[in-house]
Design a protein around this motif. Structure first.
Motif, PDB file in Angstrom:
ATOM      1  N   ARG A 172       2.695   8.747  13.616  1.00  0.00           N
ATOM      2  CA  ARG A 172       4.099   8.341  13.587  1.00  0.00           C
ATOM      3  C   ARG A 172       4.379   7.285  14.648  1.00  0.00           C
ATOM      4  NH1 ARG A 172       7.556  13.541  14.113  1.00  0.00           N
ATOM      5  NH2 ARG A 172       6.335  14.101  12.271  1.00  0.00           N
ATOM      6  N   PRO A 173       4.741   6.087  14.251  1.00  0.00           N
ATOM      7  CA  PRO A 173       5.062   5.080  15.279  1.00  0.00           C
ATOM      8  C   PRO A 173       6.394   5.433  15.922  1.00  0.00           C
ATOM      9  CG  PRO A 173       4.872   4.105  13.070  1.00  0.00           C
ATOM     10  CD  PRO A 173       4.937   5.586  12.898  1.00  0.00           C
ATOM     11  N   ALA A 174       6.563   5.034  17.145  1.00  0.00           N
ATOM     12  CA  ALA A 174       7.809   5.317  17.850  1.00  0.00           C
ATOM     13  C   ALA A 174       8.302   4.044  18.522  1.00  0.00           C
ATOM     14  CB  ALA A 174       7.594   6.426  18.872  1.00  0.00           C
ATOM     15  N   TYR A 175       9.547   3.725  18.265  1.00  0.00           N
ATOM     16  CA  TYR A 175      10.133   2.503  18.821  1.00  0.00           C
ATOM     17  C   TYR A 175      11.369   2.829  19.641  1.00  0.00           C
ATOM     18  CZ  TYR A 175       7.178  -0.051  15.551  1.00  0.00           C
ATOM     19  OH  TYR A 175       6.109  -0.567  14.876  1.00  0.00           O
ATOM     20  N   GLU A 176      11.672   1.934  20.537  1.00  0.00           N
ATOM     21  CA  GLU A 176      12.920   2.009  21.286  1.00  0.00           C
ATOM     22  C   GLU A 176      13.645   0.667  21.166  1.00  0.00           C
ATOM     23  OE1 GLU A 176      11.511   5.171  24.756  1.00  0.00           O
ATOM     24  OE2 GLU A 176      11.640   3.036  25.224  1.00  0.00           O
ATOM     25  N   VAL A 177      14.944   0.749  21.032  1.00  0.00           N
ATOM     26  CA  VAL A 177      15.781  -0.448  20.936  1.00  0.00           C
ATOM     27  C   VAL A 177      16.726  -0.433  22.129  1.00  0.00           C
ATOM     28  CG1 VAL A 177      17.496  -1.666  19.536  1.00  0.00           C
ATOM     29  CG2 VAL A 177      15.648  -0.386  18.414  1.00  0.00           C
ATOM     30  N   LEU A 178      16.907  -1.586  22.750  1.00  0.00           N
ATOM     31  CA  LEU A 178      17.834  -1.648  23.882  1.00  0.00           C
ATOM     32  C   LEU A 178      19.223  -1.249  23.394  1.00  0.00           C
ATOM     33  CD1 LEU A 178      17.598  -2.429  26.924  1.00  0.00           C
ATOM     34  CD2 LEU A 178      18.542  -4.661  26.287  1.00  0.00           C
TER      35      LEU A 178
ATOM     36  N   VAL B 139       0.848  -1.202   0.000  1.00  0.00           N
ATOM     37  CA  VAL B 139       0.000   0.000   0.000  1.00  0.00           C
ATOM     38  C   VAL B 139       0.874   1.239   0.000  1.00  0.00           C
ATOM     39  CG1 VAL B 139      -1.729   1.303   1.296  1.00  0.00           C
ATOM     40  CG2 VAL B 139      -1.883  -1.204   1.145  1.00  0.00           C
ATOM     41  N   SER B 140       1.847   1.258   0.899  1.00  0.00           N
ATOM     42  CA  SER B 140       2.725   2.428   0.969  1.00  0.00           C
ATOM     43  C   SER B 140       4.001   2.106   1.721  1.00  0.00           C
ATOM     44  CB  SER B 140       2.012   3.604   1.655  1.00  0.00           C
ATOM     45  OG  SER B 140       1.851   3.319   3.033  1.00  0.00           O
ATOM     46  N   VAL B 141       5.033   2.846   1.379  1.00  0.00           N
ATOM     47  CA  VAL B 141       6.276   2.845   2.151  1.00  0.00           C
ATOM     48  C   VAL B 141       6.596   4.307   2.456  1.00  0.00           C
ATOM     49  CG1 VAL B 141       8.751   2.360   2.125  1.00  0.00           C
ATOM     50  CG2 VAL B 141       7.150   0.712   1.104  1.00  0.00           C
ATOM     51  N   ARG B 142       6.684   4.634   3.730  1.00  0.00           N
ATOM     52  CA  ARG B 142       6.911   6.022   4.139  1.00  0.00           C
ATOM     53  C   ARG B 142       7.979   6.083   5.224  1.00  0.00           C
ATOM     54  NH1 ARG B 142       4.358   6.506   0.388  1.00  0.00           N
ATOM     55  NH2 ARG B 142       2.431   7.673  -0.027  1.00  0.00           N
ATOM     56  N   LEU B 143       8.709   7.179   5.229  1.00  0.00           N
ATOM     57  CA  LEU B 143       9.605   7.459   6.335  1.00  0.00           C
ATOM     58  C   LEU B 143       8.745   7.968   7.500  1.00  0.00           C
ATOM     59  CD1 LEU B 143      12.715   7.238   6.346  1.00  0.00           C
ATOM     60  CD2 LEU B 143      12.802   9.711   6.077  1.00  0.00           C
ATOM     61  N   ALA B 144       8.986   7.480   8.696  1.00  0.00           N
ATOM     62  CA  ALA B 144       8.174   7.917   9.842  1.00  0.00           C
ATOM     63  C   ALA B 144       8.230   9.429  10.008  1.00  0.00           C
ATOM     64  CB  ALA B 144       8.640   7.215  11.121  1.00  0.00           C
ATOM     65  N   ALA B 145       9.394  10.009   9.697  1.00  0.00           N
ATOM     66  CA  ALA B 145       9.539  11.460   9.849  1.00  0.00           C
ATOM     67  C   ALA B 145       8.581  12.225   8.952  1.00  0.00           C
ATOM     68  CB  ALA B 145      10.975  11.874   9.540  1.00  0.00           C
ATOM     69  N   ASP B 146       8.133  11.589   7.872  1.00  0.00           N
ATOM     70  CA  ASP B 146       7.246  12.262   6.922  1.00  0.00           C
ATOM     71  C   ASP B 146       5.770  12.055   7.254  1.00  0.00           C
ATOM     72  OD1 ASP B 146       9.485  13.094   5.593  1.00  0.00           O
ATOM     73  OD2 ASP B 146       9.423  11.479   4.100  1.00  0.00           O
ATOM     74  N   LEU B 147       5.498  11.227   8.253  1.00  0.00           N
ATOM     75  CA  LEU B 147       4.101  10.996   8.635  1.00  0.00           C
ATOM     76  C   LEU B 147       3.644  12.102   9.580  1.00  0.00           C
ATOM     77  CD1 LEU B 147       4.246   7.155   9.347  1.00  0.00           C
ATOM     78  CD2 LEU B 147       3.248   8.283   7.342  1.00  0.00           C
ATOM     79  N   PRO B 148       2.334  12.393   9.579  1.00  0.00           N
ATOM     80  CA  PRO B 148       1.813  13.324  10.591  1.00  0.00           C
ATOM     81  C   PRO B 148       2.164  12.796  11.988  1.00  0.00           C
ATOM     82  CG  PRO B 148       0.124  12.762   8.969  1.00  0.00           C
ATOM     83  CD  PRO B 148       1.285  11.872   8.695  1.00  0.00           C
TER      84      PRO B 148
END
Lengths: 307, 307
Positions: free
Chosen positions: A258-264, A245-254
């Motif tokens: 915008r999903p937000a993840y954390e990595v150890l 359907v789409s590929v987007r950079l999170a920074a370009d999403l409203p």
């Protein structure tokens, strides 16, 4: 002839349902006292500072027609020209309407334009350099103290599995790593054809293809795809392809979407403790700790931000 | 900052479609002369004597409701009591009507009786010994000359990936290996609850669970299952479980219905050549051979008998 290990007397502790839970990472965390220091407990107790936020500029979100939403953390440290191309393609909406075209068991799932005829945006670098390895200098390389079949040194850079030899470093083809398809010539992969590793890490591809990141969420939406029956796992019937359907950079999403993840953070004490606990499992299930862990079995844990 | 590998001048040889074939094991076999010694070519040229027939007494066939037909080669050398139980369950038709109950990404797919209430046949040994390792003496151990994170010695026994330390040997949790679910106590796995590895080999389970064999055909029918959303990848909705139509020993099938497989013999020169070629890929695609191969990336090739 069979060598019998000593039996423990833990059976009375095991509820019937635990037969189904037998392979639980950290299942022992629910066991009676004394609570063992399981990987799960280490994660639960890790302070907020042990988690690194994934930069929205490095976070690629791919939405599939079936509803899957795959999150990929990009690795510009290793393949800047390829990552820049991928970001341009995402910003142009180029991937929208392309599809997943290949699923080869114990190897890769691959996506892009099945016709190979869709014009690329003008800004795309048609022949990016072969960014398969780079100088180790300048990288924060958090080493893993265990043996590896393929490289003298292994560890993590910016949360990505990596290896090094002498003064050269490269990303490692572990489960969930994303790479750039190419033809025989090293500079033929633009980033318009991507794959993710879905089986035992095909590390022989290391230093031979540009890896650009790691799937950090919903990897199962790629890995659980029906395997293709044509050569190399391509889908024989175009109807088997799942549309992107789409590929987007999170920074370009409203901001609200915008999903937000954390990595150890692999430079944090909690990560070192987690690795050590994974290498030396001590909960009620494990009898004989391995004493080591493979690079691809120590990929940094991920969580939704604030989670 | 990026280290550029020398570019080759092979691009003129690459047809447009090879962009899609980029990850082809042995794709270079179709390249112009001189033909490189690819793993695929070594297999194609291997003499009939290089292939070992899978004994029908060690071949378990599992038919799924969706049409999948999974073939498992059993390993009685390592877990005779567990394998004997599994054979008894198959002969009793016990698995028929049970289901696949769990799919945890990058870990295992698991099957058996979801209710855990189905009575076992009287002949089943309820508490088989913990057959997780055994004396290395008496085993034909074909060693692999590469490093391993988990064990000082690795190789193959009867076609199964194995490891050893001192005078003790065990099977290794590689992709497609089949093990016996158990509770915390080591003797609680009867063989009625089985799993197959579907991700990067979780070798920390080695010596902690009884492995009983390896999937040698249609592994994709297990690995491509939708991941479960309940804890540990169990299916939240019973409707997500795929029914198992039957599990039978090939030896018990009518001759006309009996599948026949051959596995490249790990004691044969063709296997050694194949491993060496996999460790040192030299076709037109590969730029930098790895020089080594991981145990789980060197699982013996399988073909239909006569194929």
């Amino acid at each position: 002839m069979v060598y019998y290990l000593p039996r423990t007397a833990l059976r009375a502790l095991a509820p019937a349902m635990s037969l189904l839970g037998l392979l639980a990472p950290g299942a022992g965390a629910q066991a009676p006292t004394p609570a063992p220091l399981t990987p799960a407990k280490i994660l639960a107790d890790a302070p907020p500072g042990a988690w690194r936020k994934v930069a929205p500029e490095n976070l690629l979100m791919m939405t599939l027609a079936g509803g899957g939403r795959v999150a990929i953390e990009l690795a510009p440290e290793f393949a800047p020209a390829h990552v820049a191309n991928i970001v341009r393609l995402a910003r142009a909406g180029w991937f929208d309407g392309t599809s997943i075209n290949r699923a080869q068991d114990n190897y890769v799932v691959q996506w892009g334009d099945a016709t190979e005829a869709k014009p690329l945006p003008a800004a795309i670098v048609a022949n990016p350099p072969a960014e398969y390895e780079r100088p180790a200098a300048g990288l924060a390389f958090d080493a893993l103290p265990y043996r590896d079949a393929y490289a003298p040194r292994i560890g993590f850079v910016a949360g990505q599995p990596a290896a090094a030899e002498g003064n050269i470093a490269w990303l490692a083809h572990c489960y969930g790593m994303v790479g750039v398809g190419r033809s025989n010539a090293p500079d033929t992969g633009t980033g318009a054809e991507l794959y993710a590793v879905i089986g035992h890490g095909p590390r022989h591809l290391d230093r031979n293809i540009a890896l650009v990141g790691r799937v950090i969420d919903n990897m199962g939406d790629l890995a659980a795809r029906r395997r293709g029956t044509a050569a190399l796992g391509f889908y024989a019937d175009p109807a088997e392809r799942e549309a992107i359907v789409s590929v987007r950079l999170a920074a370009d999403l409203p901001a609200a979407e915008r999903p937000a993840y954390e990595v150890l953070g692999t430079d944090r004490p909690a990560f070192a403790a987690w690795v050590k606990a994974r290498a030396n499992r001590k909960d009620d299930f494990f009898i004989r700790p391995a004493g080591a862990v493979d690079l691809c079995n120590a990929l940094p844990p991920v969580r939704k931000a604030g989670g």
